[in-house]
Each structure stands twice: as structure tokens, then as C-alpha cells.
Scaffold this motif. Structure first.
Motif: not given
Length: 504
Positions: A222-228, A234-237, A242-243, A247-250
Motif C-alpha cells: 500500500v502506498n501511504l501517500s494515497r491513503v486517507e 489525519g493520522r493513518v491507522r 487494510l481498507r 481496494e487494491q485487491k478488487s
């Protein structure tokens, strides 16, 4: 020349100068005025804006938990922290969790090193500063550091060499800035921002990405820059990563189906030696202890769940969703426990006595990235099928994201595990002490089975079948007791009388 005697008169004029020399009497005034005040200047330092200091202790982390291990400090000495902002990560034999800051201020001392285990209530850190002051203090020096930094870069070009002295503070400022960057977690800003150039936007995010989140993102690609981020500021949890992974898998599934299949070796553990995690050690100790204490045996029955499969299809056709098979297995198990209380008990070997529980607290075994966890559905018999399905789903999701509270991992009276989640037909469950039994549910598969037709004859039909395996402690539960329990579960599932609970 007669005027010459006048010169001595002029020389006598300086005689009043001794009178002026008596004027140094005012000198005591400067001695009593400015100099005594100078020693008073350190007083503001002693009453510095740090204000009162707050001791941070290892908090209580649930029933029967007496100690915790510091796995990761999320802040360094000198960092400013807000109320409820995560300070460190702690691991126990029950759960891994983040410990928030009880107050706002500056982290003054760290008293416990990483990988060090301390008792509950032990002091682990000190935070200085008063409630709202530390954020203001941390903002005040920021402009002071930012201003001198660009000046030395522009002055050498615009000014002559005569100004090296004013440029001298710049290296100190650079050192202070280097310390600040060293104190922040080592995160690739380019990875976070996508460009590696914007410091104003990505600096806060950089401080809020924990090592566990970075590791999880790396494992799932997962590219953290694309995770909201859904956390504070705005901390990435973990949930966000996992979400994003799902989404990437689908989205990647169609492309992957057309591409040639390549097997990539997992190099994260190959050739590596590491210490067992606290959770892994706890699991190992409990499983070995269970095998030592309990006289465990296993029984297996085959169950036809075709009617439940049809009910799930009807519910899905109606509103697009239906409980999974595991919810039906759990409901049938709870009902059977109420009829067969021997399996909902605890044996005290030292006192040679047995206690039968008056409530069904169903522990659900969940396989997570960190190890096996068993969150508990408290008073499971009070919930209907749909409520039970939602509760199990919620506990399972939070087990994967380390969001379970310690109390949610204790108090189970019977354990059920979904062996079929990995495709296994059945297993031989190990009893979760001090319980006396555990039920494993295998994979539901379609296969030809001999069944009776409407005329009483035997025919071969394709049915949805599952194996249920019961591990039980023969110190209390004989094989006949275990067999009767399994038959009660089987009958409930094969009848499939869940129409009203599904609203059909």
C-alpha cells in the motif's frame, strides 16, 4: 612673566578635582542597583514555562494482566505531545495497544527502554509543561528557527565576507533542526507525499505514521501517500491500510487474471532469527499448558448445511447481504451449551472441583498477523442471529487492527474456531484453558452425498457439507457427553429453522 605666577593658580585649580574624586561615592549605587539583579535572572529559568511535571505510568491493561512490554516509543525526548496523542506501543500476553498521553506538554524523560518489561503502575516517562502551554511554546521557536536558516543562504551571495559573525548562529540552528528531524520517525517523505518536496503538508503525517502501520503497508503493498488517514490530525491507522489493501485487491483482480502467474517468494523472514513476540510467547505457554493439564480427545461429525445455504441465498437475493455460515454455527453452539452445561464449565485441578457457568461467553478464535486472538462475545445467548453475526464481525475486524480492549479478550467460557477459513476440512482444537472444550468448524464444500428422497428411497445429490470437530477434556466430559453435544449442534443446523431470524 609676572603672569607666570598665575600658572600656579591654574595649577591650584585642579585641587578641586580631588573633590570630584570624592564623587565616586555614587559608585555604590551601581553596585547595589544592577549587579544584585543579575543573579536574579536565573529565577525565570527555574520557573521555566515547563510548568509542572506529570508522571506517566504503565496503565492497567485488563483483568489478570500484571505487566507490559514497551515495543515502540512513538515520541522522543523533547517532542511536544497533545492530550490522548499516542506516546508508545505496549505488548501484553493479551493484546498489543497504544498508550496515549494523559496530558499535553513536552516529553521530558523516557524511563523504560524498548523491549523492556515493567509492572502495571510503574513509571515509564515524564511529561513537562502545563496543559495548553506546550503547543504554544513549540510554535514560538518554530519561526525563530525558520528565519535564520534562509538568511545564511542569501547573505553570502548579497553580502561581503565582513558578515561571518552574524552567520555563526546558522550552524546551531541547523543542528537544532537536524535534532528535530532525528526525533521524528524515519519515514520516507517522498513515499508519503508522492513527490518528496512538500514539507508543509506531509510533516504532520510523517509524525503520525507508526512503525506498525509502515510495516503493514509494506506487507500489503500500500502506498501511504494515497491513503486517507482517519485518525487524529489525519493520522493513518491500521484500519486505513487494510481498507486500502482490499481496494487494491478488487481493482487489481481483473488485471491479474490476464497476466501470467508468477510466484514471488516471501523474503521478509527467510534466513532471519528473531525473538518471539510477547503475544507469541503467551500463545505458546497456554497451548503447552493446555496439553499438559487437560486429557484432550477429539470427535468429528459431518453436517449437511444445504438448507442454511438456501436461506443465505434467499436473504442475499432480498437485500444483497446475509450472515456467513460461521454465525449459524455459533448460534447452534450457544443453544447446545444451554442444554449440555458440562461443556460450559471450568475444572480446578488443584481443588478437585468443577464450576458450571451460568452464562455463555463465546470466545471466537481469530487468526491475525500478530498471532491467535480470542475475543469474547459476552452473554452470547442474549443475542439473536443477526446481532450475533454483527458482533462477531466487529470483534474479528478489530482483532485484525489491534483495536480490542483487554476486557474483550477475557472471560470466555467456550471457544469456537473457524478452521475452514483457510480451506481446511477440520482440525483437532486445543482447549483454551481453563475451559473444558473447543469447537472447530471446517470449510463448507459441495460434494455428492447419499440422501433420502421424498419416497424414502436413497439417491445421490450434491449437498453443502461441513465437518465439526470437538476437542474436550475427558477429566470432566466423556466421549458420550461430547457426542451428544455434537449431535445437538448437528440437528439444529440440518433443520435450518432460521427463517424467522432472517425475516424470511
Amino acid at each position: 612673566e609676572t603672569g607666570a605666577p598665575a600658572e600656579p593658580a591654574a595649577e591650584s585649580e585642579p585641587e578641586p578635582e580631588p573633590e570630584q574624586a570624592s564623587e565616586p561615592e555614587p559608585e555604590p549605587e551601581p553596585e547595589s542597583a544592577p549587579e544584585p539583579e543579575q543573579p536574579a535572572e536565573p529565577e525565570p529559568a527555574s520557573s521555566s514555562p515547563e510548568g509542572p511535571k506529570t508522571s506517566v505510568s504503565m496503565p492497567g491493561l485488563g483483568e489478570s494482566v500484571t505487566e507490559g512490554t514497551v515495543t515502540q516509543w512513538l515520541k522522543n525526548v523533547g517532542d511536544t505531545v497533545e492530550v490522548d496523542e499516542p506516546l508508545l506501543e505496549v505488548s501484553t500476553d493479551k493484546v498489543d495497544t497504544e498508550i496515549p498521553s494523559p496530558v499535553a506538554g513536552v516529553l521530558s524523560k523516557i524511563l523504560v527502554d524498548e523491549d523492556e518489561t515493567v509492572d502495571i503502575g510503574a513509571e515509564i516517562a515524564v511529561i513537562g509543561g502545563e496543559g495548553g502551554e506546550p503547543p504554544m511554546d513549540s510554535e514560538a521557536p518554530a519561526p525563530a528557527r525558520a528565519e535564520p536558516t534562509p538568511e545564511p543562504k542569501s547573505e553570502p551571495a548579497a553580502e561581503t565576507k565582513s558578515e561571518p559573525e552574524p552567520a555563526a548562529p546558522a550552524p546551531e540552528d541547523r543542528k537544532s533542526e537536524e535534532k528535530e528531524t532525528e526525533s521524528a520517525p524515519s519515514v520516507d517523505v517522498g513515499t508519503l507525499s508522492g513527490t518528496g518536496q512538500s514539507s508543509g503538508t506531509d510533516a504532520p503525517t510523517e509524525a503520525y505514521v507508526t512503525p506498525l502501520v509502515r510495516k503493514l503497508a509494506a506487507e500489503h503493498g500500500v502506498n501511504l501517500s494515497r491513503v486517507e488517514g482517519s485518525g487524529v490530525g489525519g493520522r493513518v491507522r491500521k484500519q486505513d491500510v487494510l481498507r486500502a489493501a482490499e481496494e487494491q485487491k478488487s481493482t487489481a483482480a481483473p488485471a491479474a487474471s490476464s497476466a501470467p502467474r508468477k510466484v514471488a517468494a516471501d523474503t521478509s523472514l527467510r534466513g532471519k532469527t528473531e525473538k518471539l513476540s510477547r503475544l507469541r510467547q503467551s500463545i505458546a505457554d497456554r497451548m503447552v499448558e493446555s496439553q499438559r493439564v487437560a486429557a484432550t480427545t477429539t470427535q468429528v461429525v459431518e453436517v449437511d448445511v444445504s438448507r442454511i445455504a438456501n436461506l443465505r441465498k434467499q436473504a442475499a437475493d432480498r437485500d444483497g447481504s446475509a450472515p456467513d455460515f460461521f454465525a449459524f454455527f455459533a448460534m447452534a453452539t450457544i443453544e447446545a451449551l444451554r442444554v449440555h452445561p458440562k461443556l460450559n464449565a471450568v475444572v480446578d485441578g488443584e481443588k478437585q472441583q468443577v464450576t458450571y457457568h451460568d452464562v455463555e461467553n463465546l470466545a471466537v478464535s481469530v487468526d491475525t498477523e500478530r498471532g491467535l486472538l480470542a475475543p469474547v462475545v459476552k452473554d452470547a445467548a442474549s443475542q439473536n442471529l443477526m446481532d450475533l453475526a454483527r458482533t462477531v464481525t466487529d470483534l474479528t475486524e478489530r482483532a485484525h487492527t489491534a483495536a480490542l480492549g483487554p476486557d474483550e479478550l477475557t472471560g470466555g467460557t467456550f471457544t469456537i474456531t473457524e478452521t475452514g477459513a483457510t480451506g481446511a476440512l477440520f482440525d483437532t482444537p486445543i482447549i483454551n484453558q481453563p475451559q473444558v472444550a473447543a469447537l472447530g468448524t471446517g470449510a463448507v464444500v459441495k460434494r455428492p452425498v447419499v440422501v433420502e428422497d421424498a419416497m424414502g428411497g436413497e439417491v445421490i445429490a450434491v449437498r453443502s457439507m461441513v465437518y465439526l470437530s470437538l476437542g474436550h477434556d475427558q477429566r470432566l466430559i466423556d466421549s458420550a457427553d461430547g457426542g451428544r453435544f455434537l449431535q445437538a449442534v448437528k440437528e439444529r443446523l440440518e433443520k435450518g429453522a432460521f427463517d424467522s431470524e432472517l425475516g424470511l
